[in-house]
Design an enzyme around this catalytic site. Structure first.
Site, PDB file in Angstrom:
ATOM      1  CB  CYS A   1      63.894 -87.771  23.104  1.00 12.63           C
ATOM      2  SG  CYS A   1      65.210 -86.934  24.005  1.00 12.63           S
TER       3      CYS A   1
ATOM      4  CG  HIS B   1      66.409 -83.863  19.603  1.00 10.17           C
ATOM      5  ND1 HIS B   1      65.132 -84.392  19.548  1.00 10.17           N
ATOM      6  CD2 HIS B   1      67.022 -84.466  20.666  1.00 10.17           C
ATOM      7  CE1 HIS B   1      64.986 -85.257  20.544  1.00 10.17           C
ATOM      8  NE2 HIS B   1      66.105 -85.318  21.228  1.00 10.17           N
TER       9      HIS B   1
END
Ligand SMILES: [Zn+2]
Lengths: 133, 376
Positions: free
Chosen positions: B78, B319
């Protein structure tokens, strides 16, 4: 707990050998330099890079935390119980928790509770059962 | 050595956009960033992506005429987008390249029906540890330790969904109640659906170059990256805490920050509600054990003393993994220029970006990036 899709190549999960009374022990490693314990037969210590010796851990441990996965994961019908277990004098391992088939609702294993490592499932997952305090 | 500024930023919309491809999403971000920086090209590009196929960086860049220059793809879970930013910053700072584009891209909706499939070559991935379950166990431990309440966990979701009402690029927004959050479908106990980030597609970009004193340039005071050390039975904190704390300490020292309280606004990694709570504590924005209370009492809300995730965060803005870090950066750049509209933190001078990537068992995170930015 069947039906995990098994990709090719060696299984990356910790290896478990039979222990006393039907329990299981993790065939891990202990570092000669820093005493770090690991559940894996990796070539060097993950903490310091030092040389490691074989070491066995379990079967008893304490639940550091636990959850129930209630979403589908490929090959794994929900719900299923997972826990991080700190094996006594050993490493923290991720394990599945035996489910009581008579329970109305599957709940997480009690955090802080005692568990015992069993032989792995047919699919190779680490498996623990909750033991009375 | 140069002092480096962000000269321009841009993003796509964030959300499920399976009908658009990465070329289209990246074009939205790069076109806006180039226009924002008033440039038509760069000398090199760092691209962050996690699930993009081989060659995806060159594939999207050639479609917009960015060819014949160095293109480097990085993957740090991420934190891939912020890793691209860190490398672009270092390339400009050292003079390796004059002007550099950092680009983050990800298309999740066409790859996964729901949560990310756990990686089968990882021990815990092979064991079925979906990422919500990893964060769920951090939350369960916090609950066991009395460090948070279910209502405080939910308060993070309530807050960030409300922030996103003022962000037209956000995937989700809404006035939710704590009861609605706690009553939404259980994903991994104790985390409910509204406490988990959605599946998102998107792109975000930044143009970096030496500081030249321009009235819209946002200065990079510091940026730091660490990968996690082993996280185990000896760790005093839940997963992810210590690597955030240590990366932040490095960034704050390099930035010459007198006190963490000097930071006016922060975008942090709230992939799950517990993530924002642990992270605000690890960063020192709030005292240990106070993260949940800070969300519940409005300390970390817009208008509070420590506003966190004014964009809506990962929970609401969305996200798209590789794009997230640069989406966070874009938000802080807009905040520090005073261009954030109705979600503006008044008079913000110093801003923070924190991104946390995970998915390698035993480690306390694949990578954490912390950046400190300064208003023009
Ligand atoms: Zn060692």
């Amino acid at each position: 707990m069947g039906g995990v899709s098994a990709p090719g190549g060696p299984d990356p999960r910790p290896q478990v050998s039979p222990g006393a009374d039907g329990g299981g022990v993790v065939d891990g490693r202990r570092c000669r330099s820093c005493d770090e314990v690991s559940a894996f037969a990796w070539p060097a210590c993950p903490a310091c890079g030092g040389a490691v010796d074989p070491a066995s851990f379990g079967p008893f441990g304490t639940v550091w935390s636990a959850t129930v996965v209630r979403i589908p994961v490929p090959g794994r019908p929900p719900p299923y119980r997972l826990a991080y277990v700190d094996l006594d004098d050993g490493p923290r391992v991720l394990a599945h928790v035996v489910t009581d088939p008579t329970a109305d609702r599957v709940l997480p294993a009690p955090v802080g509770g005692r568990v015992r490592l069993l032989p792995t499932t047919d699919d190779g997952d680490l498996l623990v059962e909750v033991v009375p305090a | 050595m140069s002092t480096v500024s962000v000269h321009g930023v841009g993003t796509s919309h964030f959300g499920r956009q399976p009908e658009r491809d990465l070329v289209a999403l990246a074009w939205d971000a790069v076109r806006e960033a180039f226009a924002d920086a008033d440039v038509t090209g760069v000398d090199a590009v760092w691209v962050g992506t996690v699930f993009g196929p081989p060659g995806v960086a060159q594939r999207v860049l050639r479609a917009m005429g960015v060819t014949g220059i160095p293109v480097i793809t990085v993957e740090n879970a991420c934190a891939s987008g912020t890793t691209a930013f860190l490398e672009a910053h270092e390339a400009v700072r050292t003079g390796r390249y004059g002007r550099v584009l950092a680009l983050g891209i990800e298309q999740m909706s066409t790859a996964f029906a729901g949560a990310i499939t756990p990686e089968p070559t990882d021990p815990e991935g092979r064991s079925g540890l979906a990422l919500p379950a990893l964060y769920a166990m951090a939350a369960a431990r916090y609950l066991y330790d009395g460090a948070v309440t279910p209502a405080q966990l939910a308060a993070v979701s309530v807050k960030n969904h409300a922030h996103a009402l003022h962000n037209p690029r956000a995937q989700y927004a809404g006035h939710h109640t704590v009861e609605e959050v706690l009553g939404s479908r259980m994903i991994a106990d104790p985390l409910t659906l509204l406490q988990c980030c959605p599946t998102s597609d998107g792109a975000a970009a930044a143009v970096l170059a030496p500081a030249s004193g321009g009235s819209r340039e946002v200065g990079v005071r510091a940026v730091a990256l660490r990968s996690g050390a082993p996280w185990n039975h000896r760790s005093p904190h839940v997963w992810g805490h210590d690597v955030v704390r240590d990366t932040a300490a490095e960034a704050f020292a390099a930035a010459g920050l007198d006190a963490v309280s000097d930071l006016d606004v922060a975008e942090v990694h709230d992939a799950f509600t517990i993530g924002e709570i642990v992270t605000t504590e690890a960063l020192g924005l709030v005292a240990p054990g106070e993260g949940g209370k800070a969300a519940e009492s409005g300390v970390t809300a817009l208008g509070g003393t420590r506003p966190v995730n004014p964009s809506g965060g990962l929970l609401s803005r969305g996200h798209p993994l590789g794009a997230t870090g640069l989406a966070q950066l874009a938000e802080i750049v807009w905040q520090l220029r005073g261009e954030a509209g109705r979600r503006q933190v008044d008079g913000a001078r110093l801003g923070l970006v924190e991104t946390m990537g995970g998915g390698v068992s035993v480690l306390d995170g694949n990578a954490c990036v912390v950046a400190v930015l300064e208003a023009p």
